[in-house]
Enzyme design. Structure first.
Site: not given
Ligand code: GCW
Length: 741
Positions: A249, A330, A363, A404, A426, A432, A582
């Site tokens: 980001n 996002e 990505r 994710d 990745e 997290e 979400w």
């Molecule tokens: O895992 C999610 C996270 C975001 C992250 C996003 C991503 C950097 O909650 O914080 O942003 O994926 O991988 O781009």
């Protein structure tokens, strides 16, 4: 350089204490030498800073053998990397063997340790041809008779290979291996082995649980914290050869001259250790810092802007690795803002980097607001059709699973679906969704499971590892990325055990076929003690830990049921808000009759994104692995599982089992008291208590919630949650760490 974990406290009081170590009393005459050699471990300040490079004295039994082989070193010291290798060796041997080796250019001794390349060492020159086969980063460790001497050789085609070989040798010594008949030939299976830092320019680390960013942008480039060198050493010890400094980001300012000069200073520190710097690039940078009106990838001015930006970067950082881009995901800008494809976007930056040999890591983590499609399907829908449309220097970076970084996901369906495009793996190292830094969860098992998954695209054995290492489709450009768990915490990773996840990522990046268990054993021996009475229980804890977290958080294929935003703790009730995908209810779909996301042909049909053999297994409720049952199927609460238990009972059983496993880890850890240094033992014990409480919280909150949906009684023998559901729902954590900003 800051002394890397070798802080010896020699106050009189400590000395007295030390003299009594192991229950023996020594006369004052013996003082320093004996004290240091016998009891050094007990006076070290073990705060975790040294990571797996503690270099504490080896057991007296092996010390003699090592001394005999390694007492005299012949090594070049002309280049920065040669000096780094020699320094590491001296640091390592001084700590491990109690004295620094003699370093010479010509040998007088019968036994010598030789470092070098065919160019830098006449001892190594005869092995030139053999070293060619090991590539630019490979190395050879060998015990041999050369010119009448008994030689241990750390040889490679390049200086970096020698540095990697030195770390390998030190690892052997730290784990107590014998040097007799030593013969190790190593070269990495994957070309780009890269950390991704989600570090913002203000020092905040998105999803970071180890303090603030390691990069002090404010004092760079003038002040180069010695810690940057230690970071490079740690990575080089694993063979990690790239680092993306800033968050995906991204802030466009990181591409301005001011920040490029800072990045260049870091690149200078990392270069001797074989680590290239990369930057996350914000797609709209031509507008934000370039003054253009558009960032359209087909616009000639935009193309020129990126070319010139690349030229500017390479003038400062001649070995700059390239860009990483998160686009149209996002809320990030991207080529689709201009009606262009992801390939148009990736190729724009790929073309700018190509003249300099840089790579573009694009990505695949995309999912759109306006697409009602199952989120698990969206990356595949977006990218599979673009196979073959990317420039040769573009890699597509794909998360291990389709959602994710959940505690457990099936492998991402893009693996195997784009044979003409190099796909980077990745992984997330920062936890997290796995309890942040306080839960002991060893991710080696998660990585291993993902890498060993069989895509079946070219028949059995078409593993994800073979997609990633390029062997399945014949790619030479290959890569693997890990979202770093590193911050400015003294432990680097926020906890002692989280260091193992950085370690495991690096070791698997070098060789994705290694076993998570072997890696855990290596790490435990170096980090705590090579004593098997320590290694065995620590490895057992580590190997059980990931499944424990799956059990108490997301058993049987549940996913994305954590609290909103910061993802700290349970939130299966999360509903509403800006977007359905979400929320938790979107993923678990629990109602009075059943639970789970139907991704079969009758449901979202996500199964069809896998090769037929895999799709059939996942799509059949009788064949799907139970660990992924609710990922792929919506099933009634009384659906019978292999245990004979109905689903509801099985679910509660898993939650409870997860909590019990944490308690078992606590008992194991308690039994190690006295065998390990007290400071680290104490902190791990405290964190395990946090983990136990939070595992219990996860279990109770989840059971309370699902019970409120299905109205079922607690299964026999299960203790009901101590609080009503409303209690768990009311808990607030406004300052939970790591949230995005
Ligand atoms: O895992 C999610 C996270 C975001 C992250 C996003 C991503 C950097 O909650 O914080 O942003 O994926 O991988 O781009």
């Amino acid at each position: 350089m800051e002394s890397f974990g070798s802080v010896y406290i020699l106050s009189t009081r400590m000395l007295t204490l030390t003299l009594r170590c192991n229950g023996r009393r020594h006369g004052w005459l013996l003082v320093a030498a004996l004290v240091l050699s016998a009891c050094m471990g007990s006076v070290r300040a073990e705060d975790g800073y040294a990571l797996w490079m503690r270099y504490v004295p080896v057991a007296p039994g092996v010390a003699h053998e090592y001394q005999r082989h390694l007492g005299e070193v012949i090594a070049p010291d002309q280049t920065a990397t040669q000096r780094a290798a020699l320094e590491e060796l001296q640091r390592g041997l001084s700590g491990l063997l109690g004295s620094a080796p003699r370093v010479s250019t010509e040998s007088a001794a019968n036994h010598v340790l030789v470092l070098g390349t065919p160019e830098s060492s006449r001892w190594v020159a005869p092995f030139r041809q053999e070293l060619e086969t090991l590539g630019g980063e490979g190395y050879l460790l060998r015990q041999a008779r050369v010119a009448g001497h008994d030689v241990v050789m750390v040889a490679a085609r390049t200086d970096i290979g020698v540095l990697y070989g030195v770390f390998h040798l030190l690892r052997l010594l730290q784990t107590g291996a014998s040097l007799e008949n030593l013969e190790v030939r190593q070269s990495p299976a994957i070309k780009l082995r890269v950390l991704n830092h989600w570090d913002n320019l203000d020092g905040h680390v998105e999803r970071g649980y180890a303090g603030g960013s390691l990069w002090d942008w404010h004092t760079l480039p003038d002040w180069q914290d010695p810690r940057y060198t230690d970071y490079a050493r740690a990575n080089a010890s694993l063979g990690i050869n790239g680092t993306v400094l800033n968050n995906v980001n991204a802030n466009a300012l990181s591409l301005t001259p001011t920040y490029l000069a800072k990045a260049a200073a870091l690149a200078d520190v990392f270069r001797p250790y074989g680590i290239r710097v990369y930057l996350s690039a914000r797609f709209s940078a031509p507008i934000e810092i370039g003054g253009l009106r558009t960032a359209d990838p087909l616009d000639a001015d935009v193309q020129r802007w990126w070319r010139e930006k690349a030229d500017e970067i390479y003038a400062l950082i001649p070995d700059f690795g390239g860009f990483l881009v998160k686009a149209n995901s996002e809320g990030q800008p991207g080529p689709q803002d201009y009606g262009r494809s992801h390939a148009d976007g990736a190729n724009l930056l790929g073309d700018a980097l190509a003249p300099h040999g840089g790579v573009m890591m694009w990505r695949a983590f995309v999912y759109a607001h306006d697409v009602p499609q199952d989120r698990a399907k969206q990356a595949y829908s977006e990218f599979a059709g673009l196979d073959g449309a990317f420039r040769p220097n573009v890699l597509l970076q794909v998360k291990n699973g389709p959602i994710d970084f959940q505690p457990r996901e099936p492998f991402h369906p893009l693996f195997g679906a784009m044979p003409h495009t190099p796909l980077m793996m990745e992984f997330q190292i920062t936890k997290e969704y796995l309890g942040f830094a306080t839960h002991l969860v060893y991710l080696g098992s998660l990585y291993e499971e993902a890498l060993n998954a069989d895509t079946h695209v070219n028949g059995e054995g078409s593993t994800v590892a073979r997609v990633v290492d390029g062997s399945l489709d014949g790619h030479a450009l290959t890569g693997i990325a890990g979202v770093a768990n590193i911050g400015n915490s003294r432990t680097w990773s926020g906890s002692h055990f989280d260091q193992a996840n950085w370690y495991a990522f690096g070791r698997l990046a070098w060789d994705p076929r290694q076993s998570a268990r072997d890696i855990a054993a290596e790490w435990a021996a170096m980090t705590f003690s090579p004593d098997s009475e320590v290694v065995r229980p620590v490895v057992e804890m580590m190997m059980a830990s990931r499944e424990a977290a799956v059990d108490y958080m997301t058993p049987l294929g549940l996913h994305h049921v954590m609290a909103r935003g910061h993802h700290y703790g349970p939130g299966p009730w999360v509903d509403g808000g800006p977007r359905a995908d979400w929320t938790s209810v979107y993923y678990h779909r629990a109602d009075r009759n059943g639970i789970g996301f139907d991704r079969t042909r009758q449901g979202s049909d996500a199964v069809s994104q896998y090769a037929p053999a895999v799709a059939q297994g996942f799509g059949d409720v009788a064949r799907v692995p139970e660990s992924l049952l609710l990922w792929f199927h919506h099933v009634p609460w009384d659906h019978r599982l292999r245990s004979g238990r109905p689903l509801w009972d099985e679910l509660v059983h898993h939650y409870t089992r997860g909590v019990r496993q944490v308690q078992a880890m606590q008992a194991t850890w308690d039994s190690l008291q006295g065998r390990l240094d007290a400071p680290r033992h104490r902190q791990v014990a405290a964190f395990l208590r946090i983990q136990e409480n939070e595992a219990q919280w996860w279990r109770d909150a989840s059971v309370a919630y699902f019970q409120s949906i299905n109205g079922r009684p607690m299964p026999d023998g299960e203790v009901p949650p101590p609080h009503p559901l409303s209690y768990y729902q009311a808990l607030q954590f406004p300052f939970a760490p790591g949230d995005g900003r």
